[in-house]
Design a protein around this motif. Structure first.
Motif, short mmCIF file in Angstrom:
data_model
loop_
_atom_site.label_atom_id
_atom_site.label_comp_id
_atom_site.label_asym_id
_atom_site.label_seq_id
_atom_site.Cartn_x
_atom_site.Cartn_y
_atom_site.Cartn_z
N GLU A 1 0.83 -1.21 0.00
CA GLU A 1 0.00 0.00 0.00
C GLU A 1 0.86 1.26 0.00
O GLU A 1 0.59 2.22 -0.72
N GLN A 2 1.90 1.27 0.82
CA GLN A 2 2.80 2.42 0.86
C GLN A 2 3.53 2.61 -0.47
O GLN A 2 3.67 3.72 -0.96
N LEU A 3 3.99 1.52 -1.05
CA LEU A 3 4.69 1.61 -2.33
C LEU A 3 3.77 2.15 -3.41
O LEU A 3 4.17 3.01 -4.21
N ALA A 4 2.55 1.68 -3.44
CA ALA A 4 1.60 2.12 -4.47
C ALA A 4 1.25 3.60 -4.31
O ALA A 4 1.04 4.30 -5.31
N LYS A 5 1.21 4.07 -3.07
CA LYS A 5 0.81 5.46 -2.82
C LYS A 5 1.94 6.45 -3.02
O LYS A 5 1.74 7.54 -3.55
N TYR A 6 3.14 6.07 -2.60
CA TYR A 6 4.23 7.05 -2.54
C TYR A 6 5.32 6.86 -3.61
O TYR A 6 6.02 7.81 -3.94
N VAL A 7 5.49 5.66 -4.13
CA VAL A 7 6.52 5.40 -5.14
C VAL A 7 5.82 5.15 -6.47
O VAL A 7 5.23 4.09 -6.68
N THR A 8 5.86 6.13 -7.35
CA THR A 8 5.13 6.05 -8.60
C THR A 8 6.06 6.26 -9.79
O THR A 8 7.26 6.53 -9.63
N ASP A 9 5.48 6.18 -10.98
CA ASP A 9 6.25 6.38 -12.20
C ASP A 9 6.30 7.85 -12.63
O ASP A 9 6.83 8.15 -13.69
N ASP A 10 5.73 8.73 -11.81
CA ASP A 10 5.77 10.14 -12.17
C ASP A 10 7.23 10.59 -12.31
O ASP A 10 8.07 10.28 -11.46
N PRO A 11 7.55 11.33 -13.37
CA PRO A 11 8.95 11.76 -13.58
C PRO A 11 9.53 12.56 -12.43
O PRO A 11 10.75 12.58 -12.23
N SER A 12 8.68 13.22 -11.66
CA SER A 12 9.16 14.05 -10.55
C SER A 12 9.28 13.28 -9.25
O SER A 12 9.79 13.81 -8.26
N ASN A 13 8.79 12.05 -9.22
CA ASN A 13 8.80 11.28 -7.98
C ASN A 13 10.22 10.84 -7.62
O ASN A 13 10.90 10.22 -8.43
N ASN A 14 10.65 11.18 -6.42
CA ASN A 14 11.97 10.78 -5.94
C ASN A 14 11.91 10.10 -4.58
O ASN A 14 12.87 10.11 -3.82
N ILE A 15 10.77 9.51 -4.25
CA ILE A 15 10.58 8.82 -2.98
C ILE A 15 11.01 7.36 -3.13
O ILE A 15 10.55 6.66 -4.03
N THR A 16 11.90 6.93 -2.28
CA THR A 16 12.39 5.56 -2.33
C THR A 16 11.50 4.64 -1.51
O THR A 16 10.73 5.10 -0.64
N PRO A 17 11.56 3.33 -1.75
CA PRO A 17 10.78 2.40 -0.93
C PRO A 17 11.08 2.53 0.56
O PRO A 17 10.17 2.39 1.39
#
Length: 216
Positions: A35-51
């Motif tokens: 659930e956390q991975l799906a919410k916070y780690v995405t394919d958005d080019p600006s996303n820089n949140i690690t698992p």
């Protein structure tokens, strides 16, 4: 114009006064849920949140009974609840995902400020991020009509993990509005500091913080 007085306390680590630890990277392991991975780690080019960072979100240590953060938070909240001159609303469960408007623009943080950079802040997208401070909720509470409140939560910054730094830590913030005084204007910092209203707010802040320090 209403005058706002703010205090902010930041908790990064608990450390004994005589403990001297050399600053060096630490290895820490933590597993994020699906659930956390799906919410916070995405394919958005600006996303820089690690698992790893995703796994830190939502722990709510400041709301976990008997945790040191919970104990400190409750003592501060109980003290402000005992004050007779203001009723402080308590906020401690807000979503750590905020907009760039909440976190930066509403606080007059300029577009070129280093804190906005991806090297300093965890972004979900161009417009959404993990809050870097609890001040990200100030504007919404003020617009809702709250004139005195305490806000506690986990915050996130891209710090290197070592003996005194961690990318997820906690802040408690207090805000109190004072009535305006006829004829006062605040076009600049120099105009804001001298008026009696500013001294009144500063005196109130000093009294309350010293009172908390003296409280059992």
């Amino acid at each position: 114009m209403r005058r706002m007085v703010l205090f902010c306390a930041t908790v990064r680590a608990f450390r004994g006064p005589s403990l001297r630890v050399p600053r060096r990277p630490l290895r820490v392991s933590r597993t994020a849920t699906e659930e956390q991975l799906a919410k916070y780690v995405t394919d958005d080019p600006s996303n820089n949140i690690t698992p790893y960072i995703a796994g830190l979100v939502g722990r709510d240590l400041h709301r976990t009974a008997n945790h040191p953060l919970y104990i400190v938070r409750k003592r501060i909240e109980d003290y402000f609840a005992s004050l007779e001159d203001a009723s402080f609303k308590i906020f401690d469960g807000e979503d750590p995902v905020v907009t760039t408007t909440q976190c930066f623009d509403d606080l007059l943080i300029p577009p070129d400020h280093p804190g906005r950079q991806k090297s300093d802040t965890y972004y979900l997208s161009d417009d959404l991020l993990l809050r870097t401070h609890t001040s990200a909720h100030q504007s919404e509470h003020l617009r809702a009509g709250h004139e005195a409140f305490l806000c506690t939560g986990d915050v996130y910054r891209r710090d290197e993990i070592d003996s005194s730094h961690f990318p997820a830590f906690h802040q408690m913030e207090g805000v109190k509005l004072f009535p305006d005084i006829d004829g006062e204007t605040f076009e600049s910092k120099e105009n804001w500091l001298p008026p009696p209203g500013c001294k009144r707010g500063g005196g109130d802040l000093k009294k309350n913080l010293e009172g908390k320090g003296d409280a059992p």
